[in-house]
Design a protein around this motif. Structure first.
Motif, PDB file in Angstrom:
ATOM      1  N   ARG A  10      42.734  33.386  35.281  1.00 49.37           N
ATOM      2  CA  ARG A  10      41.975  33.500  34.100  1.00 49.37           C
ATOM      3  C   ARG A  10      40.264  33.640  34.334  1.00 49.37           C
ATOM      4  N   GLU A  11      39.775  33.799  35.532  1.00 50.48           N
ATOM      5  CA  GLU A  11      38.521  33.702  35.982  1.00 50.48           C
ATOM      6  C   GLU A  11      37.952  35.001  35.433  1.00 50.48           C
ATOM      7  N   ARG A  12      36.457  34.909  35.419  1.00 47.63           N
ATOM      8  CA  ARG A  12      35.820  36.427  35.098  1.00 47.63           C
ATOM      9  C   ARG A  12      35.518  36.898  36.403  1.00 47.63           C
ATOM     10  N   ILE A  13      35.978  37.927  36.877  1.00 45.35           N
ATOM     11  CA  ILE A  13      35.685  38.413  38.199  1.00 45.35           C
ATOM     12  C   ILE A  13      34.639  39.439  38.027  1.00 45.35           C
ATOM     13  N   GLN A  14      33.781  39.770  39.079  1.00 48.08           N
ATOM     14  CA  GLN A  14      32.823  40.834  39.281  1.00 48.08           C
ATOM     15  C   GLN A  14      33.015  41.754  40.488  1.00 48.08           C
ATOM     16  N   MET A  15      32.843  42.988  39.933  1.00 48.18           N
ATOM     17  CA  MET A  15      32.751  44.170  41.225  1.00 48.18           C
ATOM     18  C   MET A  15      31.466  44.192  41.914  1.00 48.18           C
ATOM     19  N   MET A  16      31.279  44.108  43.069  1.00 45.26           N
ATOM     20  CA  MET A  16      30.056  44.202  43.547  1.00 45.26           C
ATOM     21  C   MET A  16      29.220  45.404  43.621  1.00 45.26           C
ATOM     22  N   SER A  17      30.115  46.290  43.719  1.00 50.44           N
ATOM     23  CA  SER A  17      29.450  47.846  43.845  1.00 50.44           C
ATOM     24  C   SER A  17      28.690  48.288  42.515  1.00 50.44           C
ATOM     25  N   THR A  18      29.263  47.790  41.387  1.00 49.30           N
ATOM     26  CA  THR A  18      28.900  48.300  40.104  1.00 49.30           C
ATOM     27  C   THR A  18      28.304  47.021  39.173  1.00 49.30           C
ATOM     28  N   GLY A  19      28.780  45.789  39.650  1.00 54.18           N
ATOM     29  CA  GLY A  19      28.261  44.801  38.720  1.00 54.18           C
ATOM     30  C   GLY A  19      29.266  44.500  37.597  1.00 54.18           C
ATOM     31  N   SER A  20      30.023  45.471  37.290  1.00 51.85           N
ATOM     32  CA  SER A  20      30.865  45.305  36.037  1.00 51.85           C
ATOM     33  C   SER A  20      32.016  44.008  36.273  1.00 51.85           C
ATOM     34  N   THR A  21      32.268  43.527  35.009  1.00 48.31           N
ATOM     35  CA  THR A  21      32.773  42.354  35.055  1.00 48.31           C
ATOM     36  C   THR A  21      34.058  42.467  34.247  1.00 48.31           C
ATOM     37  N   HIS A  22      35.448  41.689  34.767  1.00 50.30           N
ATOM     38  CA  HIS A  22      36.716  42.030  34.288  1.00 50.30           C
ATOM     39  C   HIS A  22      37.163  40.671  33.911  1.00 50.30           C
ATOM     40  N   GLU A  23      38.026  40.347  33.058  1.00 47.50           N
ATOM     41  CA  GLU A  23      38.689  39.233  32.823  1.00 47.50           C
ATOM     42  C   GLU A  23      40.019  39.187  33.709  1.00 47.50           C
ATOM     43  N   LEU A  24      40.583  38.235  34.472  1.00 48.10           N
ATOM     44  CA  LEU A  24      41.443  38.294  35.247  1.00 48.10           C
ATOM     45  C   LEU A  24      42.689  37.763  34.306  1.00 48.10           C
ATOM     46  N   LEU A  25      43.516  38.808  34.158  1.00 45.10           N
ATOM     47  CA  LEU A  25      44.945  38.363  33.215  1.00 45.10           C
ATOM     48  C   LEU A  25      45.985  37.847  34.318  1.00 45.10           C
ATOM     49  N   GLU A  26      46.060  38.277  35.391  1.00 40.93           N
ATOM     50  CA  GLU A  26      46.864  37.684  36.174  1.00 40.93           C
ATOM     51  C   GLU A  26      46.567  37.863  37.696  1.00 40.93           C
ATOM     52  N   ILE A  27      46.968  36.780  38.504  1.00 37.19           N
ATOM     53  CA  ILE A  27      46.762  36.643  40.025  1.00 37.19           C
ATOM     54  C   ILE A  27      48.017  36.375  40.507  1.00 37.19           C
ATOM     55  N   GLY A  28      48.222  36.964  41.785  1.00 37.49           N
ATOM     56  CA  GLY A  28      49.509  36.654  42.590  1.00 37.49           C
ATOM     57  C   GLY A  28      49.806  37.309  43.751  1.00 37.49           C
ATOM     58  N   VAL A  29      50.944  37.038  44.243  1.00 38.43           N
ATOM     59  CA  VAL A  29      51.356  37.704  45.410  1.00 38.43           C
ATOM     60  C   VAL A  29      52.605  38.476  45.563  1.00 38.43           C
ATOM     61  N   SER A  30      52.508  39.654  46.170  1.00 36.11           N
ATOM     62  CA  SER A  30      53.811  40.534  46.166  1.00 36.11           C
ATOM     63  C   SER A  30      54.809  39.985  47.211  1.00 36.11           C
ATOM     64  N   SER A  31      56.302  39.813  46.732  1.00 37.76           N
ATOM     65  CA  SER A  31      57.104  39.237  47.773  1.00 37.76           C
ATOM     66  C   SER A  31      58.368  39.772  47.431  1.00 37.76           C
ATOM     67  N   PRO A  32      58.664  41.164  47.560  1.00 38.55           N
ATOM     68  CA  PRO A  32      57.727  42.304  47.391  1.00 38.55           C
ATOM     69  C   PRO A  32      57.436  42.353  45.742  1.00 38.55           C
ATOM     70  N   GLU A  33      58.244  41.776  45.001  1.00 36.83           N
ATOM     71  CA  GLU A  33      58.068  41.800  43.295  1.00 36.83           C
ATOM     72  C   GLU A  33      56.789  41.091  43.018  1.00 36.83           C
ATOM     73  N   PRO A  34      55.875  41.558  42.314  1.00 37.89           N
ATOM     74  CA  PRO A  34      54.951  40.603  41.942  1.00 37.89           C
ATOM     75  C   PRO A  34      55.195  39.067  41.502  1.00 37.89           C
ATOM     76  N   LYS A  35      54.556  38.117  42.037  1.00 39.31           N
ATOM     77  CA  LYS A  35      54.752  36.588  41.633  1.00 39.31           C
ATOM     78  C   LYS A  35      53.469  35.969  41.074  1.00 39.31           C
ATOM     79  N   PRO A  36      53.098  35.562  39.840  1.00 42.06           N
ATOM     80  CA  PRO A  36      52.007  35.171  39.653  1.00 42.06           C
ATOM     81  C   PRO A  36      51.741  33.835  40.347  1.00 42.06           C
ATOM     82  N   SER A  37      50.426  33.467  41.079  1.00 49.87           N
ATOM     83  CA  SER A  37      50.211  32.198  41.788  1.00 49.87           C
ATOM     84  C   SER A  37      48.968  31.450  41.213  1.00 49.87           C
TER      85      SER A  37
END
Ligand code: GTP
Length: 596
Positions: A221-248
């Protein structure tokens, strides 16, 4: 996870040397995919990929593995094997500390093995040489172990011998990954920096971005920023694939995982870009970012003109998942309405046209592939030309064309014929080396324009399929290039214009005028077909006139029969294209373009 217990690695291999099969076996042995769920090539999701056995999009999987009582997290990053996607390959490699160099024990090293190995070495990866398919009767592991050892240094005894099919040697290989691949290092308390090594469009979740954390940490749920464009986005989900996606609970230094922000277009989440947090943004992006640059251009036209809106929609859709695809509307006298599309290379072109026909049911014709030319005119302008029709008509001072470094691996018996082919395509020999006793690596610099035009087919047929090819951009060169136009009764037929070397202009002109002569039906008048450079005619054919009187066939009076015939003729005309006064069935243009 403590970075000391993380290993990030990839598998590099020539096509068909068994990368996907080995990856499947690893998933099974580490228990992340149960035997029951195991299906062939688990990681290749797109149908077209599975059918053609090509990995188009890379993905990452996390696998647990224990060595001497310590648990490790192994992140396997799948790299696309093909040269067209070499930028994506290089970003996947940059996300790793080690690479398994996988070679078929019955085939030995191939061109892509080398190209990917060179890339891995540039990225300072630890290389683990492995021979695969040792279960095959034709396998010659001793011979190829020597070949591999010669290539990367070290002893043939260090080369692991495995079978992805039976699983032999795979556990030992996982142990070796833990033992040899360095643990990731990064600054845990620095501002977050994560490198995007893949970005995949998913119709349910929007864009899924795969990242490798280099410094700091990303939290849910952090706000992330893309460095090439400066555009920001809300993180809806973050996780690892194992191999199905699993929020972390987040990703920390050295970890590999995915981000979902709800954006719907992969261009907002570009491979190679650096992700940081908005709250505490990093100042320096990670090195190596470039925008994907199309190298090969072609006009795509629906064979049925009424499909044009479907084609537009289909391209808009594909673009969401493929940041490298470029297109703009184009019209052609011969082919009607279509799009000029830019691709990373020939395979990319093939994949896109195949997806358009398979997923959207479109019947398309593609014009001959072209590359980007820089044309300097006499009045001091500089024009970028990706379509022969844009070639300036006035006096030209110079034309420059893209050049690539080509690596060809061939059995030594075919060296003569391969060299002849390369010379006929304006290749310059830069080096030649024996790999083992019977295979030779040839290195050429060659104009890309000579490769996009059926070079690969000729290479394969001259070597009975044994030679392999790889290439990478190496800049531009000036060349004596001209535009050849094809004229029907003095009118230019745009789809057939081509930019070719002056020495080849004549043969191109003869080829095309002959083809069209054989394909275009006779008219009421004689039709000259000419090839021209500017106003100079370099080749000429002509279609003799006929008197086409359909009614003459109906002896006398039957009026309804006459009407029927006239109706029929009208219907036939719907698919006719007019070039000046000349009527040409569209099929003739299509056949001439596809060389049928
Ligand atoms: P891409 O990922 O598409 O570049 O190809 P790949 O390198 O993944 O090759 P893939 O795993 O699809 O295997 C290619 C072919 O080799 C398939 O027909 C596999 O069944 C076969 N194969 C892979 N590993 C082995 C092996 O260890 N032994 C034998 N006998 N065949 C294998």
């Amino acid at each position: 996870t403590d970075p000391a217990q993380i290993r990030n690695f990839c598998i590099i291999a020539h096509i068909d040397h068994g990368k996907s099969t080995l990856a499947d076996r690893m998933l099974q042995i580490t228990g992340v995919v149960s035997d029951r769920d195991m299906r062939a090539q688990y990681l290749d999701r797109m149908d077209i990929e599975r059918e053609r056995g090509i990995t188009i999009k890379s993905q990452a999987v996390r696998m647990p593995w224990e060595v001497d009582g310590t648990g490790y997290a192994l992140n396997m990053i799948d790299t696309p094997g093909h040269v067209d996607f070499s930028y994506e390959v290089s970003r996947s490699l940059a996300a790793c500390e080690g690479a398994i160099l996988l070679v078929d024990a019955a085939q030995g090293i191939e061109a892509q093995t080398l190209a990917n190995l060179y890339l891995a070495m540039e990225n300072d990866l630890e290389i683990i040489p492995v021979l695969n398919k040792i279960d095959l009767p034709a396998a010659d592991p001793d011979k190829y172990a020597r070949e591999l050892a010669d290539l990367i240094g070290g002893s043939p005894d260090d080369v692991l011998k495995v079978s992805g099919k039976t699983g032999v040697g795979v556990e030992e290989l996982l142990d070796r990954v833990v033992g040899r691949v360095p643990a990731p290092v990064g600054r845990a308390d620095a501002p977050a920096r994560a490198m995007i090594f893949d970005s995949v469009y998913d119709s349910y979740r929007g864009v899924v971005t795969y990242v490798r954390m280099v410094d700091g940490k990303l939290n849910p749920r952090e706000r992330i920023q893309m460095m090439s464009t400066g555009s920001t986005h809300e993180l809806l989900e973050i996780g690892v694939s194992s191999p199905e996606p699993k929020p972390s609970k987040g990703l920390a230094v050295g970890e590999v995982g995915y981000l979902i922000t709800g954006v719907k277009d992969v261009r907002l989440s570009k491979v190679g870009d650096t992700v940081t947090t908005h709250r505490q943004a990093a100042t320096e992006p990670l090195p190596g970012y470039t925008d994907p640059k199309p190298m090969v251009f072609s006009g795509l036209y629906p064979i049925d003109g009424s499909d044009y809106p479907i084609l537009r929609e289909a391209l808009d859709k594909l673009k969401l998942s493929d940041a490298a695809l470029n297109y703009e509307p184009e019209t052609s006298v011969a082919l009607g309405f279509g799009f000029r599309c830019g691709f990373l290379g020939l395979l990319h072109l093939e994949i896109i046209t195949e997806r358009l026909s398979r997923e959207f049911g479109l019947d398309l014709i593609a014009t001959a592939p072209s590359v980007t030319y820089e044309v300097a005119t006499d009045d001091g302008r500089s024009v970028t030309v990706t379509n022969p029709s844009e070639f300036p008509s006035g006096k030209i001072r110079a034309v420059s064309e893209p050049v690539v470094r080509v690596g060809i691996l061939t059995p030594k018996d075919y060296v003569g014929t391969v060299m002849e082919l390369c010379q006929s395509r304006r290749g310059n020999l830069m080096g030649m080396e024996y790999l083992g006793e019977d295979r030779v690596e040839l290195r050429y610099s060659m104009p890309l324009g000579e490769i996009v035009f059926d070079f690969f087919d000729h290479l394969k047929s001259r070597t009975q399929g044994y030679a392999s090819l790889d290439y990478e951009p190496m800049g531009e060169q000036e060349a004596d290039l001209v535009k050849v136009d094809i004229l029907l009764q003095g009118e230019q037929v745009d789809a057939f214009s081509a930019i070719v070397h002056r020495d080849k202009a004549y043969s191109y002109g003869v080829l095309m005028t002959e083809r069209l002569k054989n394909l275009i039906p006779r008219q009421q008048f004689e039709v000259p077909i000419q090839a021209a450079i500017g106003s100079r005619i370099i080749a000429r054919e002509s279609i003799r006139a006929i008197r086409k009187d359909v009614l003459a066939k109906c002896y006398g009076g039957d009026i309804s029969r006459k009407r029927k015939l006239l109706e029929k003729q009208k219907e036939g005309k719907k698919r006719m294209k007019m070039v000046g006064r000349v009527e040409v069935p569209q099929e003739a243009f299509i056949a001439a373009l596809s060389g049928e």
